[in-house]
Design a protein around this motif. Structure first.
Motif, PDB file in Angstrom:
ATOM      1  N   VAL A   1      -5.587   2.515   4.162  1.00 46.47           N
ATOM      2  CA  VAL A   1      -5.831   3.026   2.811  1.00 46.47           C
ATOM      3  C   VAL A   1      -7.256   3.566   2.775  1.00 46.47           C
ATOM      4  CG1 VAL A   1      -5.997   2.417   0.372  1.00 46.47           C
ATOM      5  CG2 VAL A   1      -4.177   1.435   1.777  1.00 46.47           C
ATOM      6  N   ARG A   2      -7.404   4.755   2.237  1.00 40.55           N
ATOM      7  CA  ARG A   2      -8.696   5.434   2.220  1.00 40.55           C
ATOM      8  C   ARG A   2      -9.662   4.745   1.258  1.00 40.55           C
ATOM      9  NH1 ARG A   2      -9.828  11.566   0.244  1.00 40.55           N
ATOM     10  NH2 ARG A   2     -11.973  11.682   0.986  1.00 40.55           N
TER      11      ARG A   2
ATOM     12  N   THR B   1      -0.516   1.578  -2.779  1.00 41.89           N
ATOM     13  CA  THR B   1      -0.411   0.327  -3.535  1.00 41.89           C
ATOM     14  C   THR B   1       0.479  -0.668  -2.802  1.00 41.89           C
ATOM     15  OG1 THR B   1      -0.793   1.491  -5.629  1.00 41.89           O
ATOM     16  CG2 THR B   1       0.236  -0.692  -5.755  1.00 41.89           C
ATOM     17  N   ARG B   2       1.628  -0.213  -2.354  1.00 44.57           N
ATOM     18  CA  ARG B   2       2.554  -1.085  -1.613  1.00 44.57           C
ATOM     19  C   ARG B   2       1.898  -1.605  -0.326  1.00 44.57           C
ATOM     20  NH1 ARG B   2       7.753  -2.302  -1.707  1.00 44.57           N
ATOM     21  NH2 ARG B   2       8.198  -0.722  -3.291  1.00 44.57           N
ATOM     22  N   THR B   3       1.219  -0.731   0.384  1.00 42.59           N
ATOM     23  CA  THR B   3       0.541  -1.126   1.619  1.00 42.59           C
ATOM     24  C   THR B   3      -0.476  -2.233   1.352  1.00 42.59           C
ATOM     25  OG1 THR B   3       0.849   1.048   2.629  1.00 42.59           O
ATOM     26  CG2 THR B   3      -0.975  -0.290   3.469  1.00 42.59           C
ATOM     27  N   LEU B   4      -1.247  -2.096   0.278  1.00 40.23           N
ATOM     28  CA  LEU B   4      -2.246  -3.105  -0.068  1.00 40.23           C
ATOM     29  C   LEU B   4      -1.599  -4.427  -0.454  1.00 40.23           C
ATOM     30  CD1 LEU B   4      -4.589  -0.783  -2.120  1.00 40.23           C
ATOM     31  CD2 LEU B   4      -5.196  -1.924   0.034  1.00 40.23           C
ATOM     32  N   VAL B   5      -0.556  -4.363  -1.283  1.00 43.61           N
ATOM     33  CA  VAL B   5       0.120  -5.590  -1.723  1.00 43.61           C
ATOM     34  C   VAL B   5       0.706  -6.327  -0.525  1.00 43.61           C
ATOM     35  CG1 VAL B   5       2.059  -6.487  -3.077  1.00 43.61           C
ATOM     36  CG2 VAL B   5       0.543  -4.756  -4.072  1.00 43.61           C
TER      37      VAL B   5
ATOM     38  N   PRO C   1      -5.490   9.569  -2.051  1.00 47.98           N
ATOM     39  CA  PRO C   1      -6.210   8.771  -3.041  1.00 47.98           C
ATOM     40  C   PRO C   1      -7.196   7.821  -2.370  1.00 47.98           C
ATOM     41  CG  PRO C   1      -3.942   8.030  -2.849  1.00 47.98           C
ATOM     42  CD  PRO C   1      -4.068   9.271  -2.023  1.00 47.98           C
ATOM     43  N   VAL C   2      -8.278   7.537  -3.079  1.00 53.21           N
ATOM     44  CA  VAL C   2      -9.330   6.652  -2.591  1.00 53.21           C
ATOM     45  C   VAL C   2      -9.284   5.360  -3.418  1.00 53.21           C
ATOM     46  CG1 VAL C   2     -11.821   6.366  -2.306  1.00 53.21           C
ATOM     47  CG2 VAL C   2     -10.782   8.624  -1.954  1.00 53.21           C
ATOM     48  N   LEU C   3      -9.203   4.233  -2.750  1.00 53.22           N
ATOM     49  CA  LEU C   3      -9.192   2.949  -3.441  1.00 53.22           C
ATOM     50  C   LEU C   3     -10.545   2.673  -4.079  1.00 53.22           C
ATOM     51  CD1 LEU C   3      -7.680   0.239  -4.055  1.00 53.22           C
ATOM     52  CD2 LEU C   3      -8.771  -0.644  -1.973  1.00 53.22           C
TER      53      LEU C   3
END
Length: 172
Positions: A10-11, A141-145, A167-169
């Motif tokens: 995630v960026r 979002t799914r990747t982070l969760v 998108p940038v977190l």
């Protein structure tokens, strides 16, 4: 969080951490090497408590002290211009449910505490972004969760850069 998100693909924007009492030379180098605005954030805080948007190195001491009021560890992060988005998720017994994406339009320079809780922003659901960008936000979002083994209700906040890249977190 940024390091874990980055390992998950995630960026995130470049950043430098600082613990109270430590040598600040890495922060000064970071400020010299990166374009303003920068954000100074306490590491273990949420809802924009202790966050400052700085537009020059002269603002650093006040921003540092404001962040340290919340936490003895902070991060200085490169800012990014674009559309602010929030994407919710619910981790249910039968799997992850990704919720709608909300576009956040702050009436100030950024989505700070006042914008979040005192009406100084507009929130638009569904977000006015292309479907390809929405899918990128949902996927991140799914990747982070999944990657962080989160539970319950989760919200990931992102900036969709003006150039339309990934998108940038900002925070989760």
């Amino acid at each position: 969080t940024n390091a874990v998100a980055q390992r998950l693909g995630v960026r995130v924007m470049p950043s430098v951490p600082l613990r109270r009492g430590a040598d600040e030379s890495a922060v000064h180098r970071f400020m010299a090497e990166h374009a303003f605005p920068l954000f100074v954030k306490p590491c273990r805080s949420g809802s924009s408590y202790g966050v400052t948007r700085v537009t020059s190195a002269a603002e650093w001491p006040e921003a540092r002290d404001f962040a340290w009021h919340e936490d003895p560890e902070l991060v200085v992060e490169q800012g990014v211009v674009g559309t602010e988005l929030g994407c919710g998720a619910f981790v249910a017994p039968d799997g992850i449910r990704i919720l709608g994406i909300t576009e956040i339009v702050p009436k100030k320079a950024f989505f700070d505490f006042e914008a979040k809780y005192q009406g100084a922003s507009e929130e638009i659901t569904p977000a006015r972004i292309p479907e390809t960008a929405a899918e990128s936000v949902r996927r991140a979002t799914r990747t982070l969760v999944e990657g962080m083994a989160l539970r319950g209700f989760v919200r990931a906040d992102f900036i969709l850069p003006a150039d339309g890249t990934d998108p940038v977190l900002i925070e989760i």
